[in-house]
Motif scaffolding. Structure first.
Motif, short mmCIF file in Angstrom:
data_model
loop_
_atom_site.label_atom_id
_atom_site.label_comp_id
_atom_site.label_asym_id
_atom_site.label_seq_id
_atom_site.Cartn_x
_atom_site.Cartn_y
_atom_site.Cartn_z
N GLN A 80 -6.57 -3.69 9.45
CA GLN A 80 -5.68 -2.95 10.32
C GLN A 80 -5.37 -3.70 11.61
O GLN A 80 -4.25 -3.64 12.11
CB GLN A 80 -6.27 -1.57 10.65
CG GLN A 80 -6.23 -0.59 9.52
CD GLN A 80 -7.38 -0.73 8.53
OE1 GLN A 80 -8.19 -1.64 8.58
NE2 GLN A 80 -7.43 0.18 7.57
N LYS A 81 -6.36 -4.38 12.16
CA LYS A 81 -6.14 -5.12 13.41
C LYS A 81 -5.06 -6.17 13.22
O LYS A 81 -4.15 -6.30 14.05
CB LYS A 81 -7.46 -5.79 13.85
CG LYS A 81 -7.32 -6.65 15.08
CD LYS A 81 -8.62 -7.37 15.40
CE LYS A 81 -8.39 -8.45 16.42
NZ LYS A 81 -9.50 -9.39 16.50
N GLU A 82 -5.13 -6.92 12.13
CA GLU A 82 -4.14 -7.96 11.87
C GLU A 82 -2.77 -7.36 11.57
O GLU A 82 -1.74 -7.89 12.00
CB GLU A 82 -4.59 -8.85 10.71
CG GLU A 82 -5.79 -9.71 11.04
CD GLU A 82 -7.15 -9.01 10.87
OE1 GLU A 82 -7.19 -7.77 10.62
OE2 GLU A 82 -8.17 -9.70 10.98
N GLU A 130 -1.67 -4.59 12.78
CA GLU A 130 -1.16 -4.14 14.08
C GLU A 130 -0.58 -5.33 14.86
O GLU A 130 0.47 -5.20 15.49
CB GLU A 130 -2.26 -3.45 14.89
CG GLU A 130 -1.83 -2.99 16.27
CD GLU A 130 -0.70 -1.95 16.27
OE1 GLU A 130 0.04 -1.89 17.27
OE2 GLU A 130 -0.55 -1.20 15.29
N GLN A 131 -1.25 -6.48 14.81
CA GLN A 131 -0.71 -7.67 15.47
C GLN A 131 0.64 -8.06 14.85
O GLN A 131 1.58 -8.39 15.58
CB GLN A 131 -1.69 -8.84 15.35
CG GLN A 131 -2.93 -8.68 16.19
CD GLN A 131 -3.91 -9.82 15.93
OE1 GLN A 131 -4.32 -10.07 14.81
NE2 GLN A 131 -4.26 -10.52 17.00
#
Length: 178
Positions: A160-162, A164-165
């Motif tokens: 999810q972090k990637e 989001e980026q």
């Protein structure tokens, strides 16, 4: 013997973990890029087979930097997912990424996030579609399908972090120019 098996298992697990943390970054080592891509592709294919055991995606990942950057080629055998490496990207495209991002460092980061990250399961989505349907629908529908495959697969695997980026950069790239 048990110690050797334990050590080998630890090395393999460390290798898999490093492949998962390195992806979504700019690769400078083509061997590492293809190794990591093959690991991810095998997981995508395995996940598809959990859903449909009869669906056999036959595509291999290869290093093939062209102006198209990353793409699925299902027209000849073997079917391939063609991956780029930054060092071989032509200068006008590098300048495009720098301009798009606003500076060189972020231009490289965008390339890593998308072309050494998000797009591998996206291209495998095209391979899945080609395997199941034997043909594509329309350019627009094909891209939506491949994006959905990639989004769902990366979410399933905790990236999810990637994602989001990628989303934040996509918003920046598509923002109206004032």
């Amino acid at each position: 013997m048990k110690l050797k098996i334990l050590i080998l298992t630890m090395i393999l697990v460390a290798n898999l973990c490093s492949a998962q943390t390195k992806w979504f970054t700019l690769y400078t080592d083509s061997v590492a890029e293809i190794r990591d891509a093959n690991t991810i592709a095998a997981k995508v294919i395995a996940d598809v087979q959990k859903i449909s055991a009869t669906t056999q995606i036959k595509a291999i990942t290869i290093l093939n930097t062209t102006p198209y950057l990353i793409y699925y080629d299902g027209k000849k055998a073997p079917k391939t997912i063609n991956l780029p490496i930054w060092a071989q990207v032509i200068e006008p495209q590098k300048q495009f990424f720098y301009q798009l991002a606003g500076n060189e460092a972020e231009g490289k980061q965008i390339f890593g996030l998308f072309f050494n990250g998000f797009y591998l399961p996206h291209e495998l989505g095209h391979a899945l579609q080609h395997t199941v349907k034997g043909k594509f629908l329309s350019p627009y529908a094909d891209e939506i399908f491949a994006n959905q495959v990639a989004m769902l697969w990366w979410r399933k695997h905790g990236r999810q972090k990637e994602l989001e980026q990628c989303y934040q950069y996509a918003k920046k790239m598509y923002a109206p120019i004032a």
